[in-house]
Scaffold this motif. Structure first.
Motif, short mmCIF file in Angstrom:
data_model
loop_
_atom_site.label_atom_id
_atom_site.label_comp_id
_atom_site.label_asym_id
_atom_site.label_seq_id
_atom_site.Cartn_x
_atom_site.Cartn_y
_atom_site.Cartn_z
N LEU A 7 0.83 -1.21 0.00
CA LEU A 7 0.00 0.00 0.00
C LEU A 7 0.86 1.26 0.00
N ALA A 8 1.95 1.24 0.78
CA ALA A 8 2.84 2.41 0.86
C ALA A 8 3.49 2.70 -0.49
N ILE A 9 3.93 1.65 -1.18
CA ILE A 9 4.52 1.83 -2.51
C ILE A 9 3.46 2.35 -3.48
N GLY A 10 2.21 1.86 -3.33
CA GLY A 10 1.12 2.35 -4.18
C GLY A 10 0.85 3.83 -3.98
N VAL A 11 0.91 4.28 -2.72
CA VAL A 11 0.70 5.71 -2.42
C VAL A 11 1.84 6.54 -3.01
N MET A 12 3.08 6.07 -2.84
CA MET A 12 4.24 6.79 -3.42
C MET A 12 4.17 6.78 -4.94
N GLY A 13 3.71 5.66 -5.50
CA GLY A 13 3.53 5.59 -6.96
C GLY A 13 2.50 6.59 -7.44
N ASN A 14 1.43 6.75 -6.65
CA ASN A 14 0.40 7.74 -6.99
C ASN A 14 0.98 9.15 -6.98
N ALA A 15 1.78 9.44 -5.95
CA ALA A 15 2.39 10.78 -5.84
C ALA A 15 3.34 11.05 -7.01
N ALA A 16 4.16 10.04 -7.34
CA ALA A 16 5.09 10.20 -8.45
C ALA A 16 4.34 10.36 -9.78
N SER A 17 3.27 9.59 -9.94
CA SER A 17 2.48 9.69 -11.17
C SER A 17 1.81 11.05 -11.29
N LEU A 18 1.34 11.58 -10.15
CA LEU A 18 0.74 12.91 -10.16
C LEU A 18 1.75 13.95 -10.63
N LEU A 19 2.99 13.84 -10.13
CA LEU A 19 4.05 14.77 -10.54
C LEU A 19 4.38 14.59 -12.03
N LEU A 20 4.33 13.32 -12.50
CA LEU A 20 4.59 13.05 -13.92
C LEU A 20 3.52 13.69 -14.80
N TYR A 21 2.26 13.49 -14.42
CA TYR A 21 1.16 14.03 -15.23
C TYR A 21 1.08 15.56 -15.13
N ALA A 22 1.56 16.12 -13.99
CA ALA A 22 1.50 17.57 -13.82
C ALA A 22 2.75 18.27 -14.34
N TYR A 58 -8.58 -0.84 -16.28
CA TYR A 58 -7.95 -2.02 -15.69
C TYR A 58 -8.22 -2.10 -14.18
N GLY A 59 -8.21 -0.96 -13.50
CA GLY A 59 -8.38 -0.93 -12.05
C GLY A 59 -9.81 -1.01 -11.57
N LEU A 60 -10.78 -0.78 -12.46
CA LEU A 60 -12.18 -0.83 -12.06
C LEU A 60 -12.62 -2.27 -11.77
N PRO A 61 -13.64 -2.44 -10.92
CA PRO A 61 -14.10 -3.79 -10.55
C PRO A 61 -14.58 -4.64 -11.72
N ILE A 62 -14.85 -4.04 -12.84
CA ILE A 62 -15.26 -4.82 -14.02
C ILE A 62 -14.12 -5.72 -14.49
N VAL A 63 -12.90 -5.21 -14.40
CA VAL A 63 -11.73 -5.97 -14.85
C VAL A 63 -11.00 -6.60 -13.66
N SER A 64 -10.61 -5.76 -12.70
CA SER A 64 -9.92 -6.26 -11.51
C SER A 64 -10.92 -6.84 -10.51
N ARG A 66 -12.84 -6.71 -7.39
CA ARG A 66 -13.29 -5.65 -6.50
C ARG A 66 -12.41 -4.41 -6.68
N TRP A 67 -11.90 -3.86 -5.54
CA TRP A 67 -11.08 -2.63 -5.63
C TRP A 67 -9.63 -2.91 -5.27
N GLU A 68 -9.12 -4.06 -5.73
CA GLU A 68 -7.74 -4.42 -5.40
C GLU A 68 -6.72 -3.45 -6.00
N ASN A 69 -7.11 -2.77 -7.08
CA ASN A 69 -6.20 -1.81 -7.72
C ASN A 69 -6.76 -0.39 -7.66
#
Length: 251
Positions: A7-22, A58-64, A66-69
């Motif tokens: 989960l911690a790596i996922g949060v850091m990945g989110n932060a890095a991705s936000l910086l990438l997209y911004a 990919y992350g929506l419950p239709i594919v993954s 539940r909310w694992e991603n």
């Protein structure tokens, strides 16, 4: 412990991705100020849009399952909004004489077509999460590798001009950081479909940073010469009245 680290790596990945997209915000602030797209390419932002669309799906419950991603959905959903904004700004300020606008529209339509086909096929032809993830993840893998490598479209220009003016540093840096973190996230979660594209994205990010460092140093070395010339011009302007006064006195 493993789940917390994941989960911690996922949060850091989110932060890095936000910086990438911004990161392109600085680029498009310059575009709006100069009212011109200059030599900037729109390809990285269009490919990033496709990547965000696919991984949000990919992350929506239709594919993954539940909310694992869930972290994947949140950051890519935000990425969709940012990339669409950048593409619209690019479209508004690009020159209509070069027919770039037609090319941009054509590529964007192709991107949405690919996404829609992927969504429909995964929804109706596959009836379990495993096969849906496998199909959407495979398409997303190609899009991710293309996204991480898309800044390389200006590499030829960088090498020829020996200038990194049109290869933004922050885009390359956060591309490397994001791919590194999501690679770790995928490996910790035993999700090779998330890890695989980032295994390719990490060395591509390193290559871009190496190019930036190499040609940025050359730019810095040339900078003092420019200021020396400007300093000499100032000195010559200051000396000119003195010479004129001396000649007047002699007369």
């Amino acid at each position: 412990m493993g789940d917390r680290l994941h989960l911690a790596i996922g949060v850091m990945g989110n932060a890095a991705s936000l910086l990438l997209y911004a990161a392109p915000i600085l680029t498009f602030a310059r575009v709006m100020k100069k009212k011109s797209t200059e030599e900037f390419s729109c390809i990285p932002y269009i490919i990033a849009l496709l990547n965000c669309l696919l991984y949000t799906w990919y992350g929506l419950p239709i594919v993954s399952y539940r909310w694992e991603n869930f972290p994947v959905v949140t950051i890519n959903g935000l990425g969709i909004l940012l990339e669409i904004s950048f593409i619209l700004i690019y479209f508004c300020f690009t020159s209509p004489k070069e027919k770039v606008q037609i090319k941009v529209v054509g590529i964007v339509v192709t991107v949405f077509t690919v996404f829609c086909i992927t969504a429909v096929v995964s929804s109706f032809l596959f009836h379990d999460h495993h096969h849906r993830k496998l199909f959407v993840g495979s398409v997303g893998l190609v899009a991710s590798v293309a996204m991480y490598g898309s800044p390389l479209v200006v590499v030829r220009q960088v090498i020829l001009t020996k200038s990194v003016e049109f290869m933004p540093f922050y885009l390359s840096f956060f591309s490397f950081l994001t791919s590194l973190l999501w690679m770790a996230y995928g490996l910790l979660g035993h999700d090779l479909l998330l890890a695989s594209p980032n295994l390719a994205g990490t060395p591509l990010g390193i290559l871009q940073l190496v190019l930036y460092c190499k040609y940025r140093k050359r730019g810095i070395m040339e900078e003092p010469n420019k200021w020396d010339l400007e300093g000499n011009d100032e000195k010559s302007k200051q000396l000119q009245p003195v010479i004129n006064n001396d000649s007047d006195c002699k007369i």
